[in-house]
Design an enzyme around this catalytic site. Structure first.
Site, PDB file in Angstrom:
ATOM      1  CG  ASP A   2       5.105  -4.557 -20.272  1.00 48.05           C
ATOM      2  OD1 ASP A   2       4.091  -5.206 -19.955  1.00 48.05           O
ATOM      3  OD2 ASP A   2       6.088  -5.085 -20.819  1.00 48.05           O
ATOM      4  CB  SER A  54       3.295  -8.548 -22.223  1.00 45.42           C
ATOM      5  OG  SER A  54       3.836  -7.988 -21.035  1.00 45.42           O
ATOM      6  CD  GLN A  98       0.677  -6.674 -19.999  1.00 43.85           C
ATOM      7  OE1 GLN A  98       1.141  -7.386 -19.123  1.00 43.85           O
ATOM      8  NE2 GLN A  98       1.340  -5.649 -20.519  1.00 43.85           N
TER       9      GLN A  98
END
Length: 300
Positions: free
Chosen positions: A219, A243, A293
């Site tokens: 991430d 996110s 993502q």
């Protein structure tokens, strides 16, 4: 919380230190306290930004799931949604639902809760080791990580603007291509971001911990590939981002304290959302994991 987690939550560290001490604080943060059957509690570091880092809550949720699974079953995939921004000043409670224990696969669902509300939801699947067909694409031809500048070297000319990125980190990161904050000024924008990473020290031999550290790493730079396509960057432009969801598949065993290449790109962006995909390769070229993502990306 455990003594290790309590120490990690109260010790901001010394900006002059790095390497193993910083990595140990991350490992300690992943040492969740079991407060009841299927219920765990985690904390955030004292120098957190205004929201809990997504990689941290994903890593902690995976630890919670893994602690309810037999050790001979290893995680092969996770799918997660970031529901609300987490408050770093408040412990996070992780509630594990033991969805299924099959002969080969085990499924767990984890909900992270603060102030009585869900902030994050994760589903993870674990599998007994099995033999089967094998194939994989080739790793990109890139320079060796030891030949590349450190992250500190890359940031140094921009230290005033990138102040939040200055200081010790639990991961050693070496950009293969020019970082997006550089190409923003020099041109040559592209939606590809290649970074060598590894834990900046030695990790214990627990396979779940190595997977959780890679989950944390996944991430860190992924949405950068969305911004790099348009020549903007978080601290230099008015960008709001977060996110939204995150999926990871783990293909082969690896150690997160050995170099792995994170090759990410953004195939599309629209509706104030950007999609990013990434592949992880071990130093020997084996394809170890894949990530996708979608993130909120508002350029104002």
């Amino acid at each position: 919380m455990t003594e290790l987690a309590r120490a990690a939550a109260s010790d901001p560290g010394d900006d002059s230190d790095g390497g193993q001490p910083v990595l140990d604080r991350l490992v300690n943060l992943l040492d969740l306290e079991k407060i009841e059957e299927n219920i765990f509690r985690g904390v955030s570091p004292p120098n957190s930004p205004t929201r809990v880092f997504g990689g941290q809550v994903a890593g902690q949720a995976l630890v919670a799931a893994g602690r309810t699974v037999p050790p001979d079953r290893h995680v092969h995939s996770l799918h997660a949604y970031f529901i609300r921004g987490g408050d770093p000043a408040v412990p996070i409670v992780y509630q594990v639902d033991r969805v299924r224990d099959g002969r080969s696969f085990t499924t767990r669902r984890v909900t992270a809760v603060q102030h009585g509300k869900a902030i994050f939801a994760l589903s993870a699947s674990f599998q007994l080791a099995e033999d089967g067909v094998e194939h994989a694409g080739d790793m990109p031809d890139v320079p060796d990580p030891e030949s590349l500048p450190t992250l500190a070297d890359r940031i140094a000319p921009y230290a005033d603007t990138l102040a939040t990125r200055v200081g010790p980190r639990p991961l050693d990161m070496r950009y293969v291509n020019e970082p997006p904050w550089v190409t923003r000024e020099t041109g040559g924008w592209e939606s590809r971001n290649r970074v060598w990473m590894k834990a900046d020290g030695e990790l214990p031999d627990d396979p779940l911990l190595h997977v959780c550290v890679l989950t944390y790493a996944s991430d860190l730079t992924l949405l950068d590939s969305v911004l790099a396509e348009h020549g903007v960057y978080w601290e230099f432009d008015t960008v709001l981002g977060a996110s939204l969801d995150h999926a990871l598949w783990f293909h082969r065993p690896f150690r997160a304290d050995e170099w792995f290449l994170y090759d990410s790109t953004s195939p599309t962006a629209s509706g104030a959302r950007g999609l990013a995909t990434g592949r992880f390769f071990a130093h020997d070229g084996s394809h170890i994991a894949t990530v996708v993502q979608e993130g909120l990306v508002r350029v104002l």
